[in-house]
Design an enzyme around this catalytic site. Sequence first.
Site, PDB file in Angstrom:
ATOM      1  N   ASP A  28       0.854  -1.191   0.000  1.00 26.19           N
ATOM      2  CA  ASP A  28       0.000   0.000   0.000  1.00 26.19           C
ATOM      3  C   ASP A  28       0.892   1.245   0.000  1.00 26.19           C
ATOM      4  O   ASP A  28       1.900   1.305   0.706  1.00 26.19           O
ATOM      5  CB  ASP A  28      -0.922  -0.006   1.228  1.00 26.19           C
ATOM      6  CG  ASP A  28      -2.073   0.972   1.093  1.00 26.19           C
ATOM      7  OD1 ASP A  28      -3.231   0.516   1.015  1.00 26.19           O
ATOM      8  OD2 ASP A  28      -1.822   2.203   1.061  1.00 26.19           O
ATOM      9  N   ILE A  29       0.501   2.231  -0.765  1.00 28.93           N
ATOM     10  CA  ILE A  29       1.299   3.454  -0.903  1.00 28.93           C
ATOM     11  C   ILE A  29       1.239   4.315   0.363  1.00 28.93           C
ATOM     12  O   ILE A  29       2.101   5.172   0.583  1.00 28.93           O
ATOM     13  CB  ILE A  29       0.813   4.253  -2.146  1.00 28.93           C
ATOM     14  CG1 ILE A  29       1.913   5.147  -2.686  1.00 28.93           C
ATOM     15  CG2 ILE A  29      -0.453   5.033  -1.856  1.00 28.93           C
ATOM     16  CD1 ILE A  29       1.611   5.723  -4.064  1.00 28.93           C
ATOM     17  N   ASN A  85     -12.824  -2.945   2.955  1.00 29.35           N
ATOM     18  CA  ASN A  85     -13.713  -1.793   3.105  1.00 29.35           C
ATOM     19  C   ASN A  85     -14.737  -1.845   1.979  1.00 29.35           C
ATOM     20  O   ASN A  85     -14.371  -1.887   0.799  1.00 29.35           O
ATOM     21  CB  ASN A  85     -12.906  -0.494   3.041  1.00 29.35           C
ATOM     22  CG  ASN A  85     -11.907  -0.385   4.179  1.00 29.35           C
ATOM     23  OD1 ASN A  85     -12.182  -0.811   5.298  1.00 29.35           O
ATOM     24  ND2 ASN A  85     -10.740   0.163   3.896  1.00 29.35           N
ATOM     25  N   GLY A  91     -15.678   2.831   4.204  1.00 28.52           N
ATOM     26  CA  GLY A  91     -14.417   3.541   3.974  1.00 28.52           C
ATOM     27  C   GLY A  91     -13.731   3.177   2.672  1.00 28.52           C
ATOM     28  O   GLY A  91     -12.530   3.408   2.507  1.00 28.52           O
ATOM     29  N   HIS A  98     -10.371  -5.304  -2.890  1.00 32.21           N
ATOM     30  CA  HIS A  98      -9.005  -5.555  -2.413  1.00 32.21           C
ATOM     31  C   HIS A  98      -9.039  -5.900  -0.937  1.00 32.21           C
ATOM     32  O   HIS A  98      -9.832  -5.364  -0.171  1.00 32.21           O
ATOM     33  CB  HIS A  98      -8.099  -4.345  -2.653  1.00 32.21           C
ATOM     34  CG  HIS A  98      -8.676  -3.043  -2.197  1.00 32.21           C
ATOM     35  ND1 HIS A  98      -9.667  -2.395  -2.910  1.00 32.21           N
ATOM     36  CD2 HIS A  98      -8.438  -2.283  -1.108  1.00 32.21           C
ATOM     37  CE1 HIS A  98     -10.000  -1.289  -2.279  1.00 32.21           C
ATOM     38  NE2 HIS A  98      -9.281  -1.197  -1.166  1.00 32.21           N
ATOM     39  N   LEU A  99      -8.155  -6.813  -0.574  1.00 34.04           N
ATOM     40  CA  LEU A  99      -7.943  -7.150   0.832  1.00 34.04           C
ATOM     41  C   LEU A  99      -6.741  -6.354   1.318  1.00 34.04           C
ATOM     42  O   LEU A  99      -5.692  -6.347   0.681  1.00 34.04           O
ATOM     43  CB  LEU A  99      -7.599  -8.641   0.984  1.00 34.04           C
ATOM     44  CG  LEU A  99      -8.710  -9.692   1.011  1.00 34.04           C
ATOM     45  CD1 LEU A  99      -9.595  -9.606  -0.220  1.00 34.04           C
ATOM     46  CD2 LEU A  99      -8.116 -11.081   1.160  1.00 34.04           C
ATOM     47  N   HIS A 100      -6.900  -5.686   2.464  1.00 34.27           N
ATOM     48  CA  HIS A 100      -5.751  -5.082   3.131  1.00 34.27           C
ATOM     49  C   HIS A 100      -5.162  -6.149   4.056  1.00 34.27           C
ATOM     50  O   HIS A 100      -5.894  -6.750   4.856  1.00 34.27           O
ATOM     51  CB  HIS A 100      -6.176  -3.900   4.004  1.00 34.27           C
ATOM     52  CG  HIS A 100      -6.755  -2.736   3.259  1.00 34.27           C
ATOM     53  ND1 HIS A 100      -6.044  -1.587   3.005  1.00 34.27           N
ATOM     54  CD2 HIS A 100      -7.988  -2.533   2.735  1.00 34.27           C
ATOM     55  CE1 HIS A 100      -6.807  -0.731   2.354  1.00 34.27           C
ATOM     56  NE2 HIS A 100      -8.002  -1.271   2.183  1.00 34.27           N
TER      57      HIS A 100
HETATM   58  P1  AMP Z   1      -9.781   1.441   0.366  1.00 36.98           P
HETATM   59  O1  AMP Z   1      -9.988   2.676   1.184  1.00 36.98           O
HETATM   60  O2  AMP Z   1     -10.105   0.172   1.119  1.00 36.98           O
HETATM   61  O3  AMP Z   1     -10.471   1.539  -0.977  1.00 36.98           O
HETATM   62  O4  AMP Z   1      -8.226   1.337   0.124  1.00 36.98           O
HETATM   63  C1  AMP Z   1      -7.563   1.856  -0.983  1.00 36.98           C
HETATM   64  C2  AMP Z   1      -6.109   1.762  -0.679  1.00 36.98           C
HETATM   65  O5  AMP Z   1      -5.368   1.910  -1.871  1.00 36.98           O
HETATM   66  C3  AMP Z   1      -5.594   2.814   0.314  1.00 36.98           C
HETATM   67  O6  AMP Z   1      -5.046   2.164   1.453  1.00 36.98           O
HETATM   68  C4  AMP Z   1      -4.540   3.552  -0.493  1.00 36.98           C
HETATM   69  O7  AMP Z   1      -3.436   3.959   0.290  1.00 36.98           O
HETATM   70  C5  AMP Z   1      -4.160   2.521  -1.540  1.00 36.98           C
HETATM   71  N1  AMP Z   1      -3.597   3.066  -2.761  1.00 36.98           N
HETATM   72  C6  AMP Z   1      -4.089   4.051  -3.534  1.00 36.98           C
HETATM   73  N2  AMP Z   1      -3.305   4.269  -4.606  1.00 36.98           N
HETATM   74  C7  AMP Z   1      -2.294   3.371  -4.521  1.00 36.98           C
HETATM   75  C8  AMP Z   1      -1.151   3.085  -5.322  1.00 36.98           C
HETATM   76  N3  AMP Z   1      -0.888   3.767  -6.454  1.00 36.98           N
HETATM   77  N4  AMP Z   1      -0.318   2.100  -4.918  1.00 36.98           N
HETATM   78  C9  AMP Z   1      -0.558   1.407  -3.794  1.00 36.98           C
HETATM   79  N5  AMP Z   1      -1.621   1.626  -2.997  1.00 36.98           N
HETATM   80  C10 AMP Z   1      -2.477   2.602  -3.343  1.00 36.98           C
END
Ligand code: AMP
Length: 112
Positions: A28-29, A85, A91, A98-100
């Site tokens: 995650d970025i 989320n 959120g 996607h799974l965190h």
């Molecule tokens: P969500 O809020 O569950 O939709 O999570 C989206 C996630 O994507 C967040 O934790 C962001 O930090 C992550 N994210 C967004 N853009 C990128 C990227 N270019 N590379 C890696 N992670 C990203």
Amino acid sequence: MTIFEKIIAREIPATIVHEDDLCICFHDISPQAPTHLLMVPKKRIVRVGEAEAEDKETLGHLLLMAQEVARNEGFLESGFRVVINNGSDGGEAVPHLHLHLLARRKMSWPPG
Ligand code: AMP
């Protein structure tokens, strides 16, 4: 095209730790834990709330790959949290399932 589809297509960079036919896993970025990975199906399922019966294999695969990544990255034993989320109250920011995978700190409950 979502930002995750661009990562899958190598149009934007990411630190990829696992990839197979069905999914990709990358850092995650904006990490919310010392290790924060995202596990994303290559087929764009928008969210759990829009998954279909035909997605059953992919959905199961994501959890088993979470286990494999946790083992490979060395946090299977210490533990980790899997978060999905879903929608506005959940959120969700990126409309591509996607799974965190969050690890290497003690998680609190309830989540924020
Ligand atoms: P969500 O809020 O569950 O939709 O999570 C989206 C996630 O994507 C967040 O934790 C962001 O930090 C992550 N994210 C967004 N853009 C990128 C990227 N270019 N590379 C890696 N992670 C990203």
